[in-house]
Design a protein around this motif. Structure first.
Motif, PDB file in Angstrom:
ATOM      1  N   PRO A 162       0.826  -1.211   0.000  1.00  0.00           N
ATOM      2  CA  PRO A 162       0.000   0.000   0.000  1.00  0.00           C
ATOM      3  C   PRO A 162       0.860   1.261   0.000  1.00  0.00           C
ATOM      4  CG  PRO A 162       0.009  -1.004   2.172  1.00  0.00           C
ATOM      5  CD  PRO A 162       0.742  -1.946   1.248  1.00  0.00           C
ATOM      6  N   GLU A 163       0.354   2.277  -0.622  1.00  0.00           N
ATOM      7  CA  GLU A 163       1.041   3.562  -0.662  1.00  0.00           C
ATOM      8  C   GLU A 163       0.932   4.221   0.704  1.00  0.00           C
ATOM      9  OE1 GLU A 163       3.071   6.821  -1.593  1.00  0.00           O
ATOM     10  OE2 GLU A 163       2.863   5.127  -2.942  1.00  0.00           O
ATOM     11  N   PRO A 164       2.059   4.562   1.344  1.00  0.00           N
ATOM     12  CA  PRO A 164       1.991   5.150   2.686  1.00  0.00           C
ATOM     13  C   PRO A 164       1.188   6.449   2.739  1.00  0.00           C
ATOM     14  CG  PRO A 164       4.241   4.546   2.152  1.00  0.00           C
ATOM     15  CD  PRO A 164       3.430   4.350   0.913  1.00  0.00           C
ATOM     16  N   ASP A 218      -1.485   7.151   1.253  1.00  0.00           N
ATOM     17  CA  ASP A 218      -2.924   6.910   1.212  1.00  0.00           C
ATOM     18  C   ASP A 218      -3.533   6.844   2.606  1.00  0.00           C
ATOM     19  OD1 ASP A 218      -2.844   6.889  -1.514  1.00  0.00           O
ATOM     20  OD2 ASP A 218      -2.866   4.693  -1.699  1.00  0.00           O
ATOM     21  N   THR A 219      -2.737   6.550   3.625  1.00  0.00           N
ATOM     22  CA  THR A 219      -3.271   6.445   4.976  1.00  0.00           C
ATOM     23  C   THR A 219      -3.496   7.811   5.609  1.00  0.00           C
ATOM     24  OG1 THR A 219      -1.057   6.309   5.947  1.00  0.00           O
ATOM     25  CG2 THR A 219      -2.133   4.231   5.342  1.00  0.00           C
ATOM     26  N   LEU A 220      -2.926   8.859   5.028  1.00  0.00           N
ATOM     27  CA  LEU A 220      -3.112  10.199   5.556  1.00  0.00           C
ATOM     28  C   LEU A 220      -4.473  10.729   5.126  1.00  0.00           C
ATOM     29  CD1 LEU A 220       0.402  11.703   4.788  1.00  0.00           C
ATOM     30  CD2 LEU A 220      -0.413  10.783   6.950  1.00  0.00           C
ATOM     31  N   THR A 221      -5.294  11.085   6.085  1.00  0.00           N
ATOM     32  CA  THR A 221      -6.619  11.622   5.743  1.00  0.00           C
ATOM     33  C   THR A 221      -6.611  13.136   5.775  1.00  0.00           C
ATOM     34  OG1 THR A 221      -7.286  11.430   8.052  1.00  0.00           O
ATOM     35  CG2 THR A 221      -7.827   9.585   6.587  1.00  0.00           C
TER      36      THR A 221
END
Length: 140
Positions: A104-106, A108-111
């Motif tokens: 997973p792209e790191p 992408d977890t940042l909202t």
């Protein structure tokens, strides 16, 4: 490829284009990231055709067999003929590349990104007051 019988390890790694400079090759050898025939080596070790090298470039571990020696650095197409990567090493590199591709792209977890000025003020109010109340430079 010429009639050379032996060649320094650091020079061969540079000629085969594993490292951009000989000093980088010497540094990696000194850190123990390059082994020749299963033994740690010094930069001045003599290489011969048929020797097996295991070298680490970042997270990638390669196992190559020396096929030729060259007196100096040449074109990349010629440099690729100086070694042959083992089938196990190729399969492992392919497996690791696939793993990296599927990871997973790191980001992408940042909202939310960095808080805005308004967000900071809201956070300060929720903590119980203004920032200046935490620090007292006045004599009370």
């Amino acid at each position: 490829m010429s009639e050379l019988q032996t060649m320094r390890l650091d020079k061969w790694l540079w000629c085969a284009r594993f490292y951009k400079t000989r000093s980088l090759a010497v540094e990696e050898i000194g850190k123990g990231r390059v082994t020749v025939n299963g033994q740690n080596a010094k930069a001045s070790r003599d290489l011969r055709p048929g020797d097996t090298l295991v070298l680490r470039q970042g997270p990638i571990v390669r196992t190559v067999v020396v096929r030729g020696l060259m007196p100096g650095r040449g074109p990349a197409t010629v440099a690729q003929g100086l070694y042959e990567e083992t089938p196990d090493s190729l399969a492992e590199r392919e497996r690791l590349a696939e793993q990296r591709r599927l990871a997973p792209e790191p980001a992408d977890t940042l909202t939310d990104g960095r808080p805005t000025k308004r967000d900071r003020r809201d956070i300060d109010r929720a903590r119980g007051g203004e920032w200046n109340n935490r620090w007292s430079a006045s004599i009370d």
